[in-house]
Design an enzyme around this catalytic site. Structure first.
Site, mmCIF file in Angstrom:
data_model
loop_
_atom_site.group_PDB
_atom_site.id
_atom_site.type_symbol
_atom_site.label_atom_id
_atom_site.label_comp_id
_atom_site.label_asym_id
_atom_site.label_seq_id
_atom_site.Cartn_x
_atom_site.Cartn_y
_atom_site.Cartn_z
ATOM 1 N N ASP A 176 45.644 5.507 26.202
ATOM 2 C CA ASP A 176 44.672 5.607 27.095
ATOM 3 C C ASP A 176 43.557 5.417 26.561
ATOM 4 O OD1 ASP A 176 43.745 8.264 29.202
ATOM 5 O OD2 ASP A 176 42.134 7.430 27.509
ATOM 6 N N TYR A 333 33.732 6.461 31.241
ATOM 7 C CA TYR A 333 34.294 5.462 32.412
ATOM 8 C C TYR A 333 33.348 5.259 33.622
ATOM 9 C CZ TYR A 333 38.915 8.570 31.947
ATOM 10 O OH TYR A 333 39.899 8.937 31.720
ATOM 11 N N HIS A 388 52.393 10.437 27.823
ATOM 12 C CA HIS A 388 51.081 9.991 27.912
ATOM 13 C C HIS A 388 50.197 10.163 26.510
ATOM 14 C CE1 HIS A 388 47.076 7.549 29.322
ATOM 15 N NE2 HIS A 388 46.910 8.691 28.908
#
Length: 416
Positions: A176, A333, A388
């Site tokens: 990630d 982000y 993930h």
């Protein structure tokens, strides 16, 4: 190293615990359609309600807290930020340093099943001096105070941490954001970072660059054919999955809405995630459901896979709630998107040794051809399960794969 201070994972204060219990005891659940559509609209009430009840009535923070405090935790200040990290040196004389980097919506606790096996060289495999930081703004690491703290700044701080600990050469493992920051470290700090292990590679396809034309003409032709006849037909079904390739293209991938919001309006979203433990938990539960491997017949029927217990999930949620870091964690982000940092991540070729793991239900996958043209690929592994969060879902396979790569690095003296 004088400013490296021991740290103990704290208990809740009575006031913190009372507030959490009070909020969880008075939930207001959202309106839903009469018919059950599973997870199509997001986390359904039938999955969220039992988890909220579990958190309120049965979850005991002191149990995972005792587990976490088996490890040595520290704080140190780098570039004005107090950074938290776990540091577990190995007693094995052949151990090599490794930094394990988590992403979102995860924490350093993602690696709770592999810290000790990697440190101890379980099953006779490679041993490591294990360092597990909390990314700035996540968990027990201080949140950035100024605008612009994205991938580049994180990379600088985390590489500085390893050097500060005396590890002038090390292996980096990340998924990630840990993979994104890790790729930047691997290409910009390769004097120190000597190898990179990831399940989420970010790289270009075999484009007709001078280097690729010289060394990989067949792979270029194969990529061209895939554009004409389809990726599955040329590379094999499921060998190319690009769900991680866009911030906001919901027509291409309907699971990317969170990225669009967190990348453009993180402050507004943060009110709900900060004030409501129910909202925080549901926001995280959707990702822990969607990004993990479930047997096909069970995917729509269970909130979490059997590999991740409700206690482990709620520990991740509680770490965000206890430290009030969900708002600061999602700002990465925004910083990455606004500074167009993904161009700095995707375009450079990785010149140090790379190992890539393809777990069955991770959010993205690239064909081995692409990896061979864009990295110095030493090891490639495919798994029939896992997703993930492989260190949590498939800890034995994860640790063995890292150990196998580490043994190559140790034998070839790539890390001195």
């Amino acid at each position: 190293m004088n400013d490296i201070e021991p740290f103990t994972v704290p208990s809740f204060t009575p006031e913190q615990l009372a507030l959490l219990k009070d909020k969880l005891s008075k939930p207001i659940f959202p309106n839903e359609l009469e018919e059950d559509y599973g997870w199509d609209y997001g986390a359904p009430t039938w999955a969220v309600k039992p988890m909220a009840t579990e958190w309120l009535e049965n979850y005991d923070w002191e149990k995972p807290r005792a587990e976490m405090n088996r490890w040595h935790h520290y704080h140190t200040t780098i570039d004005g930020l107090k950074v938290h990290f776990v540091h577990e040196p190995s007693s094995n004389p052949n151990a090599i340093p490794i930094m394990l980097l988590h992403g979102w919506p995860s924490t350093f606790y993602e690696f709770h099943k592999v810290i000790e096996p990697l440190r101890d060289g379980v099953n006779g495999g490679q041993a490591f001096h294990v360092v597990v930081p909390s990314l700035p703004g996540f968990g027990f690491s201080e949140a950035p105070k100024t605008k612009g703290h994205g991938v580049v700044k994180n990379a600088e701080i985390l590489n500085s941490l390893m050097v500060k600990l005396g590890y002038s050469q090390y292996l980096l493992q990340g998924g990630d954001w840990g993979a994104i920051i890790g790729k930047y470290i691997a290409t910009h700090y390769n004097t120190n970072c000597k190898a990179f292990h990831t399940g989420l590679p970010f790289c270009l396809p075999p484009l007709p660059t001078p280097r690729n034309l010289l060394f990989y003409p067949f792979k270029i032709a194969k990529f061209g054919a895939s554009l004409l006849f389809g990726f599955d037909r040329i590379y094999g079904k499921g060998k190319l999955i690009l769900n991680g390739a866009t911030f906001a293209n919901a027509e291409m991938y309907d699971g990317c809405g969170y990225r669009a919001i967190q990348g453009t309006r993180p402050y507004t979203l943060a009110y709900g995630l900060t004030d409501s433990p129910l909202g925080l938990m549901a926001w995280m539960l959707e990702k822990f459901h969607e990004w993990t491997y479930h047997p096909p017949a069970q995917r729509d029927l269970q909130a979490l896979p059997e590999t991740i217990s409700s206690e482990a999930f709620l520990t991740q949620v509680t770490l965000y709630w206890l430290t009030n870091t969900m708002s600061s964690s999602i700002r990465i982000y925004y910083e990455c998107l606004k500074q167009k940092e993904m161009y700095k991540v995707v375009f450079p070729r990785v010149k140090i040794p790379v190992a890539v793991t393809a777990f069955a239900h991770d959010i993205s996958r690239l064909p081995q051809d692409w990896l061979e043209t864009s990295t110095d690929l030493y090891q490639y592994s495919e798994f029939e399960s896992g997703g993930h969060f492989p260190a949590s879902e498939n800890p034995e396979e994860f640790a063995e794969d890292v150990q196998r790569f580490g043994k190559i690095l140790q034998t070839k003296k790539i890390i001195q």
